[in-house]
Design a protein around this motif. Structure first.
Motif, short mmCIF file in Angstrom:
data_model
loop_
_atom_site.label_atom_id
_atom_site.label_comp_id
_atom_site.label_asym_id
_atom_site.label_seq_id
_atom_site.Cartn_x
_atom_site.Cartn_y
_atom_site.Cartn_z
N ASP A 126 41.98 -88.27 -6.24
CA ASP A 126 41.94 -88.10 -4.79
C ASP A 126 41.50 -89.36 -4.04
O ASP A 126 41.66 -89.43 -2.82
CB ASP A 126 41.00 -86.95 -4.40
CG ASP A 126 41.58 -85.59 -4.74
OD1 ASP A 126 42.78 -85.51 -5.04
OD2 ASP A 126 40.81 -84.60 -4.69
N LEU A 127 40.93 -90.33 -4.76
CA LEU A 127 40.46 -91.56 -4.11
C LEU A 127 41.63 -92.39 -3.61
O LEU A 127 42.65 -92.50 -4.27
CB LEU A 127 39.63 -92.40 -5.09
CG LEU A 127 38.31 -91.80 -5.57
CD1 LEU A 127 37.73 -92.67 -6.68
CD2 LEU A 127 37.33 -91.67 -4.42
N GLY A 128 41.47 -92.98 -2.44
CA GLY A 128 42.49 -93.88 -1.91
C GLY A 128 42.38 -95.26 -2.53
O GLY A 128 41.29 -95.72 -2.88
N LEU A 129 43.51 -95.92 -2.67
CA LEU A 129 43.54 -97.28 -3.23
C LEU A 129 43.42 -98.32 -2.11
O LEU A 129 43.58 -98.00 -0.94
CB LEU A 129 44.83 -97.49 -4.02
CG LEU A 129 45.03 -96.59 -5.24
CD1 LEU A 129 46.38 -96.86 -5.88
CD2 LEU A 129 43.92 -96.80 -6.25
N ASN A 130 43.16 -99.54 -2.51
CA ASN A 130 43.07 -100.69 -1.59
C ASN A 130 42.00 -100.50 -0.52
O ASN A 130 42.18 -100.87 0.63
CB ASN A 130 44.43 -100.97 -0.93
CG ASN A 130 45.48 -101.32 -1.95
OD1 ASN A 130 45.23 -102.07 -2.88
ND2 ASN A 130 46.67 -100.76 -1.78
N SER A 143 29.22 -96.44 -2.12
CA SER A 143 29.53 -96.57 -3.53
C SER A 143 30.68 -95.63 -3.89
O SER A 143 30.72 -94.48 -3.44
CB SER A 143 28.29 -96.21 -4.36
OG SER A 143 28.63 -95.85 -5.65
N ILE A 144 31.60 -96.09 -4.70
CA ILE A 144 32.75 -95.27 -5.10
C ILE A 144 32.30 -94.09 -5.97
O ILE A 144 32.89 -93.01 -5.91
CB ILE A 144 33.83 -96.14 -5.80
CG1 ILE A 144 35.18 -95.42 -5.79
CG2 ILE A 144 33.43 -96.48 -7.20
CD1 ILE A 144 35.82 -95.36 -4.45
N ILE A 145 31.23 -94.27 -6.73
CA ILE A 145 30.71 -93.15 -7.54
C ILE A 145 30.16 -92.06 -6.62
O ILE A 145 30.35 -90.87 -6.88
CB ILE A 145 29.61 -93.63 -8.52
CG1 ILE A 145 30.12 -94.77 -9.41
CG2 ILE A 145 29.08 -92.47 -9.35
CD1 ILE A 145 31.26 -94.40 -10.33
N SER A 146 29.52 -92.44 -5.52
CA SER A 146 29.02 -91.43 -4.58
C SER A 146 30.18 -90.69 -3.93
O SER A 146 30.07 -89.51 -3.61
CB SER A 146 28.11 -92.06 -3.52
OG SER A 146 28.82 -92.91 -2.67
N LYS A 147 31.31 -91.37 -3.73
CA LYS A 147 32.49 -90.70 -3.19
C LYS A 147 33.05 -89.68 -4.18
O LYS A 147 33.49 -88.61 -3.78
CB LYS A 147 33.56 -91.72 -2.82
CG LYS A 147 33.18 -92.57 -1.62
CD LYS A 147 34.25 -93.58 -1.29
CE LYS A 147 33.79 -94.48 -0.16
NZ LYS A 147 34.80 -95.49 0.19
N VAL A 148 33.01 -89.99 -5.46
CA VAL A 148 33.45 -89.05 -6.49
C VAL A 148 32.54 -87.82 -6.47
O VAL A 148 33.03 -86.68 -6.49
CB VAL A 148 33.47 -89.71 -7.89
CG1 VAL A 148 33.69 -88.68 -8.98
CG2 VAL A 148 34.54 -90.79 -7.96
N VAL A 149 31.23 -88.03 -6.39
CA VAL A 149 30.28 -86.91 -6.32
C VAL A 149 30.55 -86.08 -5.06
O VAL A 149 30.56 -84.84 -5.11
CB VAL A 149 28.82 -87.42 -6.34
CG1 VAL A 149 27.85 -86.29 -6.07
CG2 VAL A 149 28.51 -88.09 -7.66
N GLU A 150 30.81 -86.75 -3.96
CA GLU A 150 31.09 -86.05 -2.70
C GLU A 150 32.35 -85.19 -2.81
O GLU A 150 32.35 -84.03 -2.37
CB GLU A 150 31.27 -87.08 -1.58
CG GLU A 150 31.58 -86.49 -0.24
CD GLU A 150 31.78 -87.56 0.82
OE1 GLU A 150 32.63 -87.36 1.69
OE2 GLU A 150 31.09 -88.59 0.77
N ILE A 151 33.41 -85.72 -3.40
CA ILE A 151 34.65 -84.95 -3.56
C ILE A 151 34.41 -83.72 -4.43
O ILE A 151 34.88 -82.62 -4.11
CB ILE A 151 35.76 -85.84 -4.16
CG1 ILE A 151 36.20 -86.90 -3.15
CG2 ILE A 151 36.95 -85.01 -4.62
CD1 ILE A 151 37.09 -87.99 -3.72
N ILE A 152 33.66 -83.88 -5.50
CA ILE A 152 33.36 -82.75 -6.39
C ILE A 152 32.55 -81.68 -5.65
O ILE A 152 32.83 -80.49 -5.74
CB ILE A 152 32.63 -83.23 -7.66
CG1 ILE A 152 33.60 -84.05 -8.53
CG2 ILE A 152 32.04 -82.06 -8.45
CD1 ILE A 152 32.95 -84.80 -9.66
N MET A 153 31.55 -82.13 -4.89
CA MET A 153 30.73 -81.17 -4.13
C MET A 153 31.56 -80.45 -3.07
O MET A 153 31.42 -79.24 -2.88
CB MET A 153 29.55 -81.89 -3.49
CG MET A 153 28.51 -82.34 -4.49
SD MET A 153 27.16 -83.25 -3.75
CE MET A 153 26.34 -81.96 -2.85
#
Length: 133
Positions: free
Chosen positions: A43-47, A117-127
Motif C-alpha cells: 500500500d505504500l506509495g513509491l518515489n 519514518s516508513i516503518i511508522s507508516k507500515v504500523v499506521e496502515i496495519i492499525m
C-alpha cells in the motif's frame, strides 16, 4: 523554524518514557503476521521522501522475502509491550509554499509537511486496517 515548531511538536510536553500506549487485549488480537506486513508494504506509495532513518518505501518493497516476517515480529512486540521507539515518532518538518505567486517571505504562505519514518507508516496502515475491520 519557530513558527512550525509551535504548530507541530507532539513531543514538547512529554517526558522520556511517555511515548507508550496501553492495549488490554488478548495476545492473538495483537499479533501481526507477515501477510499483514506484506499488504501494508504494498500500500505504500513509491518515489516519496524518507524520514530521519533514511529508509524509503522502495527499500521495503524490494527487500528480502524474510522482511515481512521479521517486521511482523517487531510490530507484534510493539503492540504487546505497548511501546513505540522515539525514532518512529520523530518527523522532519518541511515547509512547502502554498502560493508561488504570493509573498514568499510570509510565514503564512507556507504549510508544514511531516516526513515520517516508513516503518511508522507500515504500523499506521496495519492499525488502520484493524480499526476498519
Amino acid at each position: 523554524k519557530n513558527h512550525f515548531q509551535d504548530i507541530f511538536n507532539c513531543l514538547k510536553t512529554q517526558r522520556p518514557g511517555q511515548h507508550s500506549f496501553n492495549l488490554n487485549h488478548q495476545i492473538n488480537e495483537l499479533t501481526v503476521n507477515a501477510n499483514m506486513v506484506k499488504d501494508a508494504i504494498e500500500d505504500l506509495g513509491l518515489n516519496k521522501s524518507c524520514g530521519l532513518d533514511g529508509i524509503t518505501a522502495e527499500h521495503l518493497k524490494y527487500a528480502s522475502e524474510k522482511l515481512p516476517y521479521l517486521l511482523g515480529l517487531c510490530i507484534t512486540s510493539f503492540f504487546i509491550h505497548g511501546f513505540l521507539p522515539d525514532s518512529m515518532l520523530s518527523v522532519i518538518i518541511v515547509p512547502v509554499i502554498k502560493d508561488k505567486a504570493g509573498n514568499i517571505n510570509s510565514k503564512d504562505n507556507y504549510r508544514p509537511i511531516a516526513l515520517a519514518s516508513i516503518i511508522s507508516k507500515v504500523v499506521e496502515i496495519i492499525m488502520l486496517d484493524r480499526m476498519e475491520q
